[in-house]
Design an enzyme around this catalytic site. Structure first.
Site, PDB file in Angstrom:
ATOM      1  N   GLU A  40     -13.377 -18.674   5.533  1.00  0.00           N
ATOM      2  CA  GLU A  40     -12.155 -17.914   5.812  1.00  0.00           C
ATOM      3  C   GLU A  40     -11.054 -18.322   4.828  1.00  0.00           C
ATOM      4  O   GLU A  40     -10.914 -19.497   4.492  1.00  0.00           O
ATOM      5  CB  GLU A  40     -11.706 -18.211   7.236  1.00  0.00           C
ATOM      6  CG  GLU A  40     -10.390 -17.553   7.638  1.00  0.00           C
ATOM      7  CD  GLU A  40      -9.903 -17.976   9.016  1.00  0.00           C
ATOM      8  OE1 GLU A  40      -9.132 -17.233   9.626  1.00  0.00           O
ATOM      9  OE2 GLU A  40     -10.303 -19.076   9.478  1.00  0.00           O
ATOM     10  N   LYS A 106      -9.314  -9.411  10.544  1.00  0.00           N
ATOM     11  CA  LYS A 106      -9.498 -10.310  11.688  1.00  0.00           C
ATOM     12  C   LYS A 106      -8.814  -9.749  12.935  1.00  0.00           C
ATOM     13  O   LYS A 106      -7.618  -9.444  12.925  1.00  0.00           O
ATOM     14  CB  LYS A 106      -8.924 -11.679  11.334  1.00  0.00           C
ATOM     15  CG  LYS A 106      -9.161 -12.761  12.372  1.00  0.00           C
ATOM     16  CD  LYS A 106      -8.578 -14.086  11.876  1.00  0.00           C
ATOM     17  CE  LYS A 106      -8.819 -15.224  12.844  1.00  0.00           C
ATOM     18  NZ  LYS A 106      -8.209 -16.489  12.346  1.00  0.00           N
ATOM     19  N   CYS A 140     -13.529 -16.560  12.219  1.00  0.00           N
ATOM     20  CA  CYS A 140     -13.037 -17.759  12.915  1.00  0.00           C
ATOM     21  C   CYS A 140     -12.764 -17.564  14.410  1.00  0.00           C
ATOM     22  O   CYS A 140     -13.683 -17.559  15.218  1.00  0.00           O
ATOM     23  CB  CYS A 140     -11.798 -18.274  12.183  1.00  0.00           C
ATOM     24  SG  CYS A 140     -11.458 -20.036  12.470  1.00  0.00           S
TER      25      CYS A 140
END
Length: 276
Positions: A40, A106, A140
């Site tokens: 990430e 994300k 994540c």
């Protein structure tokens, strides 16, 4: 399918140094691979200074990803801080060898680091393809949300009761075969990282790949990596060690996956749901 995971430290908020570092690491890969996975925010670390570190979505990092994907004749993926129309995104790029690319923003922003006050959340999952593999890349904190990560099983009009044996006959199909998480996940929470990755593999009956950074970031948080490849039974099939820079290529077996789904067809009993 062969997939290569790169676990390494990152230079804090320094795109040029990170690009140079990954350029060397990727160039060192001699084995043929279908997919290279980076962590990430691999150009900056997990920075909450998007005004300083972000770049246009079609900026230099995307051009570099296209170059490396062509050079290695494979797909490369990882996330980057980008600016678009006045908003900032933690954006994952999925770039293939021909230069074509897809993106995923994300969805779950890490409020404990105030990511939600600096970046804009995405709203759409990405299902990408490599040959006959369907792949879902996430980022994540998404790992903590099993509904968003959920692998849907499509019966194609059949009822659950009448679809016994449907996977053998091709009536039903899973949304994806591989679930990926790219991360900057701190060592202090590495236990849930490791457990949740295994859980996602078992509950979604797929391969799961977690690629995390190592080393300290600009906020003095330590990262142990613990990057891993897990098979659909929840078994670890990679050998990457914590806290060590590593490049590892792992073979994913489609026949193994389909055989397991056939002899243990949990998809037939999965729940229908809609995300809003």
């Amino acid at each position: 399918m062969k997939t290569t995971i790169i676990q390494t430290s990152l230079h804090w908020e320094n795109r040029e140094k990170n690009i140079a570092h990954f350029d060397n690491l990727i160039s060192s890969i001699k084995e043929r691979t279908n997919l290279i996975i980076l962590p990430e925010m691999f150009t900056t670390g997990f920075s909450m200074n998007p005004e300083k570190v972000s770049e246009p979505s079609n900026g230099g990092t995307l051009k570099w990803l296209k170059q490396k994907a062509k050079e290695k004749n494979c797909v490369i993926t990882g996330s980057v801080a980008v600016e678009e129309k006045g908003n900032y995104y933690n954006r994952l790029f999925w770039v293939n060898e021909s230069g074509e690319y897809k993106t995923y923003d994300k969805r779950h922003l890490f409020r404990m680091a105030k990511e939600d006050t600096h970046y804009t959340a995405g709203s759409k999952k990405l299902i990408a393809k490599i040959n006959d593999w369907n792949i879902c890349p996430l980022v994540c904190y998404d790992l903590r949300f099993p509904v968003w990560s959920r692998n849907r099983f499509d019966l194609k009009g059949e009822s659950r009761q009448s679809a016994v044996g449907s996977e053998q006959s091709g009536v039903g199909s899973w949304e994806y075969d591989v679930l990926i998480y790219v991360a900057n996940w701190p060592e202090v929470r590495n236990y849930p990282w490791k457990q949740l990755l295994i859980a996602r593999a078992i509950e979604n009956q797929c391969y799961v790949i977690g690629v995390n950074r190592i080393g300290k970031d600009g906020n003095d948080f330590s990262h142990s990596g613990d990057s891993v490849v897990i098979n659909p039974r929840g078994e670890i099939i990679s050998v990457t060690k914590a806290n060590e820079e590593s490049i590892e290529t792992v073979f994913l077996d489609k026949n193994y996956l389909e055989e397991f789904r056939t002899i243990f067809p949990v998809g037939l009993d999965s729940d229908f749901f809609e995300l809003k």
